[in-house]
Write an enzyme that holds these catalytic residues in place. Structure first.
Site, PDB file in Angstrom:
ATOM      1  N   ARG A 115       0.849  -1.203   0.000  1.00  0.00           N
ATOM      2  CA  ARG A 115       0.000   0.000   0.000  1.00  0.00           C
ATOM      3  C   ARG A 115       0.876   1.241   0.000  1.00  0.00           C
ATOM      4  O   ARG A 115       1.994   1.228   0.508  1.00  0.00           O
ATOM      5  CB  ARG A 115      -0.948   0.013   1.197  1.00  0.00           C
ATOM      6  N   GLU A 214      -6.830   7.644   7.240  1.00  0.00           N
ATOM      7  CA  GLU A 214      -5.774   8.478   7.855  1.00  0.00           C
ATOM      8  C   GLU A 214      -5.162   9.451   6.845  1.00  0.00           C
ATOM      9  O   GLU A 214      -4.663  10.519   7.207  1.00  0.00           O
ATOM     10  CB  GLU A 214      -4.692   7.596   8.484  1.00  0.00           C
ATOM     11  N   ARG A 218      -5.436   5.728   0.458  1.00  0.00           N
ATOM     12  CA  ARG A 218      -4.553   4.595   0.733  1.00  0.00           C
ATOM     13  C   ARG A 218      -4.766   3.666  -0.448  1.00  0.00           C
ATOM     14  O   ARG A 218      -5.864   3.132  -0.628  1.00  0.00           O
ATOM     15  CB  ARG A 218      -4.935   3.895   2.042  1.00  0.00           C
ATOM     16  N   CYS A 260       0.774  11.208   9.144  1.00  0.00           N
ATOM     17  CA  CYS A 260       1.686  10.787  10.207  1.00  0.00           C
ATOM     18  C   CYS A 260       3.114  10.816   9.671  1.00  0.00           C
ATOM     19  O   CYS A 260       3.377  10.286   8.581  1.00  0.00           O
ATOM     20  CB  CYS A 260       1.325   9.368  10.642  1.00  0.00           C
ATOM     21  N   THR A 262       5.483   9.053  10.279  1.00  0.00           N
ATOM     22  CA  THR A 262       6.074   7.723  10.081  1.00  0.00           C
ATOM     23  C   THR A 262       5.903   7.235   8.646  1.00  0.00           C
ATOM     24  O   THR A 262       6.587   6.318   8.223  1.00  0.00           O
ATOM     25  CB  THR A 262       5.412   6.662  10.989  1.00  0.00           C
ATOM     26  N   ARG A 269       4.029   0.615   2.497  1.00  0.00           N
ATOM     27  CA  ARG A 269       4.222  -0.549   3.358  1.00  0.00           C
ATOM     28  C   ARG A 269       3.933  -1.769   2.502  1.00  0.00           C
ATOM     29  O   ARG A 269       2.836  -1.915   1.960  1.00  0.00           O
ATOM     30  CB  ARG A 269       3.282  -0.516   4.566  1.00  0.00           C
ATOM     31  N   ARG A 298       4.269  -7.596  12.707  1.00  0.00           N
ATOM     32  CA  ARG A 298       3.007  -7.207  13.337  1.00  0.00           C
ATOM     33  C   ARG A 298       2.113  -8.420  13.387  1.00  0.00           C
ATOM     34  O   ARG A 298       2.370  -9.429  12.735  1.00  0.00           O
ATOM     35  CB  ARG A 298       2.264  -6.190  12.464  1.00  0.00           C
ATOM     36  N   GLU A 303      -2.122  -2.869  12.591  1.00  0.00           N
ATOM     37  CA  GLU A 303      -1.238  -2.161  13.507  1.00  0.00           C
ATOM     38  C   GLU A 303      -1.591  -2.445  14.974  1.00  0.00           C
ATOM     39  O   GLU A 303      -2.759  -2.512  15.323  1.00  0.00           O
ATOM     40  CB  GLU A 303      -1.389  -0.665  13.223  1.00  0.00           C
TER      41      GLU A 303
HETATM   42  N1  ARG Z   1      -0.011   8.199  16.407  1.00  0.00           N
HETATM   43  C1  ARG Z   1       0.255   6.856  16.784  1.00  0.00           C
HETATM   44  C2  ARG Z   1       1.447   6.820  17.706  1.00  0.00           C
HETATM   45  O1  ARG Z   1       2.061   7.824  17.890  1.00  0.00           O
HETATM   46  C3  ARG Z   1       0.467   5.966  15.566  1.00  0.00           C
HETATM   47  C4  ARG Z   1       1.726   6.177  14.804  1.00  0.00           C
HETATM   48  C5  ARG Z   1       1.973   5.318  13.600  1.00  0.00           C
HETATM   49  N2  ARG Z   1       0.822   4.725  13.009  1.00  0.00           N
HETATM   50  C6  ARG Z   1       0.025   5.306  12.129  1.00  0.00           C
HETATM   51  N3  ARG Z   1      -1.047   4.669  11.719  1.00  0.00           N
HETATM   52  N4  ARG Z   1       0.299   6.476  11.622  1.00  0.00           N
HETATM   53  O2  ARG Z   1       1.761   5.778  18.276  1.00  0.00           O
END
Ligand code: ARG
Length: 345
Positions: A115, A214, A218, A260, A262, A269, A298, A303
């Site tokens: 994804r 999010e 996606r 996010c 990350t 991913r 995981r 998640e």
């Molecule tokens: N905001 C969450 C944390 O700080 C998730 C971080 C990563 N995961 C995500 N789906 N963006 O733990």
């Protein structure tokens, strides 16, 4: 101007890097759309078990709040001070014909999934988007998917059209995504759910787009086989077509911009569900291999879920400063080594 109080037990990166000096400098600032540091860190403040604790409300958050986001990005993505991201995606995907079959006997790998997250450059990101713009995003995606080629063509399901029991039914069949978790909730991502949310799915369900979860999009390619390069190449074809219709938020340093931090960079991913009965009882070996190939483990529920019945979700950890095709090749090499280890036990 006191720094807002993070929970004493919080080990979130945002808590570690938000010094009084950075807080003082950034707290009076706003992005042109009005996103503030206070809004960005809500999720970390409300969820003491956050790992990161900060979300971007729009593309410009990454520059306006770079003094807090950059150190978090360095720490999470393990990149040097001068990172950059050059994607190598094009419609053909991997340039070599394909990677060697990973699991010809179909003994271990149950499915592959790749994804990427994308946001439209024109709009605020989900935690800060106005409901009118959220609907606009859905409508732009709705128009774009109509132009997908036959191989990827399918239908768009708007969650607005589902009764609660139909929604439940779609969730059970994984034809819908649920309201986000408490981390997303505190960030404001769940506002108005399920309004303007939906899923596009190709006829065979191997290519999907989640809309307004999010991130705005996606984009997902998956199938119940071990054909990692086939799955990746289909994603590349779909993305190629969508990129001609939609303009994605992108930055030379940060790569594709996501809610996010990350997910920035490739925002990709790529992973498999794999059954490892022997390694399940020899976790040390598995952990050594995943560390060596920069992979993460995981549970198959997604998640923050745990591994059940010896089925692991194994995917790439690196996303930023690494071309997409290399992510796939590293994952392939790591999985080959893991399968070798499983066989030898
Ligand atoms: N905001 C969450 C944390 O700080 C998730 C971080 C990563 N995961 C995500 N789906 N963006 O733990």
């Amino acid at each position: 101007m006191d720094i807002p109080k993070f929970h004493p037990d919080s080990r979130a990166l945002v808590k570690q890097y938000l010094t009084p000096a950075i807080y003082k400098q950034l707290s009076p600032l706003e992005t042109p759309s009005g996103f503030t540091l206070k809004a960005a860190i809500q999720s970390g403040l409300k969820n003491p078990d956050s790992h990161i604790g900060i979300y971007a409300g729009d593309a410009l958050s990454y520059s306006v709040f770079s003094r807090i986001l950059d150190p978090i990005i360095h720490a999470y993505h393990a990149v040097g001070k001068t990172f950059e991201h050059s994607p190598d995606l094009d419609q053909t995907g991997l340039d070599q014909p394909s990677l060697a079959p990973l699991d010809p006997g179909k003994d271990f790998i149950l499915s592959c999934r790749v994804r990427v997250a994308r946001n439209l450059s024109e709009f605020c990101f989900p935690c800060h988007i106005h409901s009118r713009d959220r609907a606009r995003v859905a409508s732009l995606v709705f128009d774009a998917v109509k132009k997908l080629p036959q191989e990827l063509a399918g239908s768009y399901l708007s969650f607005n059209d589902l009764s609660p029991s139909q929604m439940q039914d779609h969730l059970t069949r994984k034809q819908a995504f649920p309201k986000g978790d408490r981390f997303q909730d505190a960030a404001g991502i769940n506002r108005d759910f399920p309004d303007a949310r939906g899923i596009f799915a190709s006829q065979d369900n191997n290519f999907m787009i989640w809309v307004n979860e999010e991130d705005h999009l996606r984009i997902i390619s998956m199938e119940a086989s071990a054909d990692l390069s086939g799955v990746f190449n289909r994603l590349c074809r779909g993305l190629g077509h969508l990129s001609t219709q939609l303009e994605f938020a992108f930055d030379k340093r940060y790569g594709f911009l996501t809610s996010c931090p990350t997910n920035i960079g490739s925002a990709m991913r790529a992973g498999v569900h794999i059954r490892l009965r022997k390694l399940e009882k020899n976790k040390g070996i598995l952990e050594k291999l995943t560390a060596q190939y920069q992979l993460q483990i995981r549970g198959t529920g997604g998640e923050k879920t745990s591994v059940e019945k010896g089925i692991f979700d194994i995917s790439n950890k690196q996303r930023l400063g690494i071309p997409e095709s290399l992510i796939i090749q590293n994952l392939h090499a790591g999985l080959a080594a893991i399968i070798e280890a499983e066989k030898s036990l």
